[in-house]
Write an enzyme that holds these catalytic residues in place. Sequence first.
Site, PDB file in Angstrom:
ATOM      1  N   TRP A   1       2.687  -1.510   8.145  1.00 18.92           N
ATOM      2  CA  TRP A   1       1.711  -2.571   8.437  1.00 18.92           C
ATOM      3  C   TRP A   1       2.467  -3.881   8.515  1.00 18.92           C
ATOM      4  O   TRP A   1       3.445  -4.079   7.788  1.00 18.92           O
ATOM      5  CB  TRP A   1       0.654  -2.622   7.327  1.00 18.92           C
ATOM      6  CG  TRP A   1      -0.078  -1.332   7.167  1.00 18.92           C
ATOM      7  CD1 TRP A   1       0.163  -0.374   6.226  1.00 18.92           C
ATOM      8  CD2 TRP A   1      -1.161  -0.831   7.974  1.00 18.92           C
ATOM      9  NE1 TRP A   1      -0.698   0.687   6.407  1.00 18.92           N
ATOM     10  CE2 TRP A   1      -1.517   0.438   7.465  1.00 18.92           C
ATOM     11  CE3 TRP A   1      -1.846  -1.335   9.079  1.00 18.92           C
ATOM     12  CZ2 TRP A   1      -2.531   1.204   8.029  1.00 18.92           C
ATOM     13  CZ3 TRP A   1      -2.858  -0.576   9.628  1.00 18.92           C
ATOM     14  CH2 TRP A   1      -3.197   0.686   9.104  1.00 18.92           C
TER      15      TRP A   1
ATOM     16  N   ASP B   1      -6.384  -4.112  15.553  1.00 19.18           N
ATOM     17  CA  ASP B   1      -6.757  -4.531  14.203  1.00 19.18           C
ATOM     18  C   ASP B   1      -7.230  -5.971  14.294  1.00 19.18           C
ATOM     19  O   ASP B   1      -7.305  -6.527  15.393  1.00 19.18           O
ATOM     20  CB  ASP B   1      -5.579  -4.368  13.224  1.00 19.18           C
ATOM     21  CG  ASP B   1      -6.073  -4.032  11.819  1.00 19.18           C
ATOM     22  OD1 ASP B   1      -6.882  -4.808  11.265  1.00 19.18           O
ATOM     23  OD2 ASP B   1      -5.657  -2.995  11.280  1.00 19.18           O
TER      24      ASP B   1
ATOM     25  N   GLU C   1     -11.664   1.197   5.537  1.00 22.09           N
ATOM     26  CA  GLU C   1     -12.061  -0.104   4.989  1.00 22.09           C
ATOM     27  C   GLU C   1     -13.208  -0.769   5.749  1.00 22.09           C
ATOM     28  O   GLU C   1     -13.151  -1.962   6.052  1.00 22.09           O
ATOM     29  CB  GLU C   1     -10.845  -1.040   4.954  1.00 22.09           C
ATOM     30  CG  GLU C   1      -9.733  -0.513   4.084  1.00 22.09           C
ATOM     31  CD  GLU C   1      -8.490  -1.415   4.061  1.00 22.09           C
ATOM     32  OE1 GLU C   1      -7.940  -1.578   2.969  1.00 22.09           O
ATOM     33  OE2 GLU C   1      -8.083  -1.934   5.112  1.00 22.09           O
TER      34      GLU C   1
ATOM     35  N   HIS D   1     -12.146  -3.536  11.050  1.00 25.36           N
ATOM     36  CA  HIS D   1     -10.845  -4.022  11.549  1.00 25.36           C
ATOM     37  C   HIS D   1     -10.848  -4.204  13.069  1.00 25.36           C
ATOM     38  O   HIS D   1      -9.902  -3.814  13.744  1.00 25.36           O
ATOM     39  CB  HIS D   1      -9.737  -3.028  11.174  1.00 25.36           C
ATOM     40  CG  HIS D   1      -9.361  -3.068   9.720  1.00 25.36           C
ATOM     41  ND1 HIS D   1      -8.712  -4.125   9.147  1.00 25.36           N
ATOM     42  CD2 HIS D   1      -9.547  -2.152   8.728  1.00 25.36           C
ATOM     43  CE1 HIS D   1      -8.499  -3.875   7.859  1.00 25.36           C
ATOM     44  NE2 HIS D   1      -9.006  -2.685   7.574  1.00 25.36           N
TER      45      HIS D   1
ATOM     46  N   ASP E   1       5.441  -1.124   4.345  1.00 23.72           N
ATOM     47  CA  ASP E   1       5.282  -2.574   4.243  1.00 23.72           C
ATOM     48  C   ASP E   1       5.377  -3.009   2.782  1.00 23.72           C
ATOM     49  O   ASP E   1       5.526  -4.186   2.501  1.00 23.72           O
ATOM     50  CB  ASP E   1       3.953  -3.032   4.849  1.00 23.72           C
ATOM     51  CG  ASP E   1       2.753  -2.323   4.255  1.00 23.72           C
ATOM     52  OD1 ASP E   1       2.835  -1.100   4.005  1.00 23.72           O
ATOM     53  OD2 ASP E   1       1.716  -2.982   4.027  1.00 23.72           O
TER      54      ASP E   1
ATOM     55  N   TYR F   1       4.313   3.744   2.104  1.00 23.21           N
ATOM     56  CA  TYR F   1       3.839   2.519   2.743  1.00 23.21           C
ATOM     57  C   TYR F   1       5.035   1.589   2.888  1.00 23.21           C
ATOM     58  O   TYR F   1       5.430   0.916   1.942  1.00 23.21           O
ATOM     59  CB  TYR F   1       2.680   1.902   1.952  1.00 23.21           C
ATOM     60  CG  TYR F   1       1.345   2.270   2.600  1.00 23.21           C
ATOM     61  CD1 TYR F   1       1.108   3.581   3.002  1.00 23.21           C
ATOM     62  CD2 TYR F   1       0.371   1.314   2.843  1.00 23.21           C
ATOM     63  CE1 TYR F   1      -0.082   3.920   3.631  1.00 23.21           C
ATOM     64  CE2 TYR F   1      -0.833   1.650   3.464  1.00 23.21           C
ATOM     65  CZ  TYR F   1      -1.045   2.950   3.869  1.00 23.21           C
ATOM     66  OH  TYR F   1      -2.213   3.290   4.491  1.00 23.21           O
TER      67      TYR F   1
ATOM     68  N   TRP G   1      -4.535   8.342   3.065  1.00 23.65           N
ATOM     69  CA  TRP G   1      -3.736   7.158   2.720  1.00 23.65           C
ATOM     70  C   TRP G   1      -4.048   6.633   1.321  1.00 23.65           C
ATOM     71  O   TRP G   1      -3.170   6.125   0.649  1.00 23.65           O
ATOM     72  CB  TRP G   1      -3.926   6.056   3.772  1.00 23.65           C
ATOM     73  CG  TRP G   1      -5.242   5.329   3.754  1.00 23.65           C
ATOM     74  CD1 TRP G   1      -6.415   5.753   4.294  1.00 23.65           C
ATOM     75  CD2 TRP G   1      -5.510   4.047   3.183  1.00 23.65           C
ATOM     76  NE1 TRP G   1      -7.397   4.814   4.107  1.00 23.65           N
ATOM     77  CE2 TRP G   1      -6.872   3.752   3.422  1.00 23.65           C
ATOM     78  CE3 TRP G   1      -4.728   3.112   2.488  1.00 23.65           C
ATOM     79  CZ2 TRP G   1      -7.472   2.560   2.986  1.00 23.65           C
ATOM     80  CZ3 TRP G   1      -5.326   1.929   2.063  1.00 23.65           C
ATOM     81  CH2 TRP G   1      -6.680   1.660   2.310  1.00 23.65           C
TER      82      TRP G   1
HETATM   83  C1  ACM Z   1      -4.918   1.578   5.559  1.00 23.88           C
HETATM   84  O1  ACM Z   1      -3.853   1.367   4.968  1.00 23.88           O
HETATM   85  N1  ACM Z   1      -5.898   0.680   5.501  1.00 23.88           N
HETATM   86  C2  ACM Z   1      -5.162   2.803   6.289  1.00 23.88           C
END
Ligand code: ACM
Length: 750
Positions: free
Chosen positions: A461, A192, A331, A268, A424, A422, A397
Amino acid sequence: MISLSFFLLAKAAQAGLPTVIPKPVSMVAAPGGSFEITKDTKIVGADGLPAVKIFQSLLQESAGFKLRETRDGDQANAITFVRITGGAIRQEGYTLHADASGIKIGYDSPAGALYAVETLRQLLPPDIENGKVTKDIHWTVPGVEITDSPRFGWRGLMLDVSRHFFPVSFIKRYLDFLTMEKMNVFHWHLVDDGGWRIQIDKYPRLTSVGSTRYGITNDWDQGKLRFDPESKLPAYGGFYTKREIRDIIKYAADRNITIVPEIEMPGHSMPVFAAYPNLACQNLTPSTIPGRPATNVYCAGNPETYTFIQNVLTEVIDLFPSKWIHIGGDEVDKEFWHGCTRCQTLMKEKGLKNEEELQSYFIRSIEHFVASKGRRLIGWDEILEGGLAPGATVMSWRGEDGGIAAAQAGHDVVMSPTTYVYFDFPYAGQSTEHVYSYEPIPSALNAEQAKHVLGGQANEWTEWIPTTQRAEYMIFPRVAALSEDLWTPKENKDFADFTRRLPDLYNRLDRQKITYHIEAPHVNDSAIIFSDHTVVSVGAAPNMPGMLRYTVDGSIPSGSSPVYTSPIDVTTDTDVHFAYVTASGQPGDVSTVSCRKAAPIDVKTITPGWRVGYYEGTFELVPKFSDLKATGVSVVDHIGLESRVRDENYALHFEGVFHAETDGVYNFTISSDDGSWLKLGGATVIDHDGPHSDVAKSGRVRLSRGWHSIEVGYYQGGGAAALRLSVKTPGSKESIPVDRLVIQPAVQSH
Ligand code: ACM
Ligand code: ZN
C-alpha cells in the site's frame, strides 16, 4: 536417529552451493566441471520461448555479446533447451544441468523455461565490484544439478497505484522484480480513494476528474483537499491508458505473470463519487470524525450503481485475460448505508436484516455478473460478512481467520495477512526474518481444506510511499523471503542459509540500481556522555562477514570506510555511524552512537522541575529552537502538554538537569504524537521526529554518576497529541517518570 555428522555434512555442502533464491527443490553440486559462457556459445532448442529472448538481452547488456540460436542438434558449447512433456516436469518446473560440456535445461511450459533462466542468471557471477560494473568477468556457471518447481500456484505481489501513482516504466520494472523472484501474480490495485487509475471509455470523467487530487501527496490523508478545483495547491495524479495496459499485460505474459486488476468497491471509491456523485449514498453529512477525510460508499440502493459497475467491469474484463477479477470489498463504512433512504428501502424490499446482509447482496450481484463473463470474483475477506457469494475467492488480510473460514466452507483463498506480508509496514515491525517465517497454510486447516489455499501474496500500500525508490526499499529483501515462503518446500527452508545467500542478492540489486533495505547494525547504546575518553563497540551479524563499516566524520559509511574489527576509541564530540556495506559499495540502514564530551554539572541548589519554552507555528519537524523566539516560557513539574495555549500547530522545548544516581546505562522511552527528540549532554539519545501517531521509541545512553543536561523537543502538527517520557535506570527493574530525577536548569551552577 540421524547422526550429528550427517547434519554437519549437510550444512557444509549447503555452504558451498550457489546462492539461488528462491531455494530450489533440489540442488546439488555436479561433478564434471564448470561451464563458461562466451560469445561463441549457442542456444539450442529455443523454439520462440520468451525466456530465451529475456536471457539473450540480459546477457547482451552485461557481457556485450548476443548468443546465437541454432535449431540443429549441435550441442557442443551450448545452452540446450529440451521440452519434456508427459508430466515428468511439474507445473512451472524445470531441470538444469551444468558441467564443462554445456548447460541442459528441461522444461514443459514456457514458465518452466523462464524459471530455469532466472536460476541461470543467479548461477552467473554479479558483474559489479565496489560500486562499479566490471567487464572483467568470466561468465562461468558452476557444475550443478537442479530439479525445481513451485510449492504454490499463486505467488503474488500487490501494488497500490491509487494513493501514489507510478509510471508505466516502473510497472514493468516491478514485473521484472516479480520475475526475478519467480512470482507469478501481479495484483494491480487500480482504484482507491487517492485516485482512479484506469481508462474507461464509457465514463471519461473517472479519469478526467477522478485521477487527480490536489495538495501535498507524500503522506496519508494529506490529499484531503482532493478533487477540490478551488485549491491553489498543485495537482497530483495520473492513469494508465488501455494501450499502455495492453502493453503491460503482454510484458507480464512473457514473464508468466497474470495481472489481477482490482476495481475497488463498494468502499474506497471516492474518485468515482467526485466524477459521478449520484452513485454515492445521498442526503448524508460527510463524516466529521477528526483525522478522517470526508468519505462515502457506493449506494447499494441505487440501480444506476449496478449498471455503472457492470459497464466498468465489462471494459476491465475485455482488457485483462486474468481468470480472477478483484473487486476489493474491504473496509466499507456501513454507516452510510444505514443512513441512506435508498439503501434502507432496498433492504426492506429484499428482506435484508442488516447492512452486512446488504453488503453480501451487493457482492453477490457483482459475483453473478463476473461469473456470467466466465471469470471468477476475488475480494478481501470482508466479503464473507453476511454470507459469501457462491463462486467467490477470498483474499485473507485481517489475519488468517477469513482464509480459514472460507477454505473450510470450500472456497479458494489467497493468504495475505497483515501480520506477515504487509510490505508497507516498517521493517522495525515486520522484518525480513519475520516474513521468512510465514507459513501460508493455516494450521487450523486439514489436508483437504488446505487444497483451497491457492498461495499467498504481499501487499504494498502506498499511502506513505511517494517514490519508486521507497517502493523498492519496502519490498527488497522482504519479497525474496516471501518468494521462498511460496516456492520452496517447507522442509527446505532455513533462515540461516537464506541469510548466507542475501549478500549476493544485494550485489545483484546494486547492479540493477534497485533500492533495498539492510537492517541497521545493532548498537548497544545510542548515546554516550563521557569525561576524557570512551570506546564504542558493536556486534557484527555473523552472516555479513566483512560488511560492517563505520565513519567518525559524520558521513554515511561507504565501501571505502574502515571495516569494523575492534572497539573504537573516542576522545572528542563524535557521531559514530555504522552500516553494513555491500561488496558493491551500497550502505544499508545506519545506526548512530552519539558521543559527547560533557563533564557532570556541579549542582548547588536542587529545585525540581523543567523550564519549558512554548512556540507557535506550523511544523513538520521539531523546529530548531535556537532560531526561534518563544511565545512563552514557564516552569512545570512534569513532561506534558499543559504549557500549550492552543491544540495544534505548536512546539515545546523542555530543559532541565538530570540526575544519574550511578555510572551505567540509562534506557529512556519517549512516546509522542507528533514528533519529538531527547538529548542528554547535547547528544541525541532518541530521534523520534516527523509526523506520526502516539508510538513509543527508546534509546540507551551511557552516563557517569552526577548531573547532566537534558532536553526534550516536541511539536504538534494536527489531530491527536501526546507526550510522555520515562527512564529505566541501571539498578531499577521498572521504568519511572523522568521528572523525578530532573531539576530546573536555572538553578544550576558550575
Ligand atoms: C486492506 O488492507 N484494506 C485490504
Ligand atoms: Zn445508499
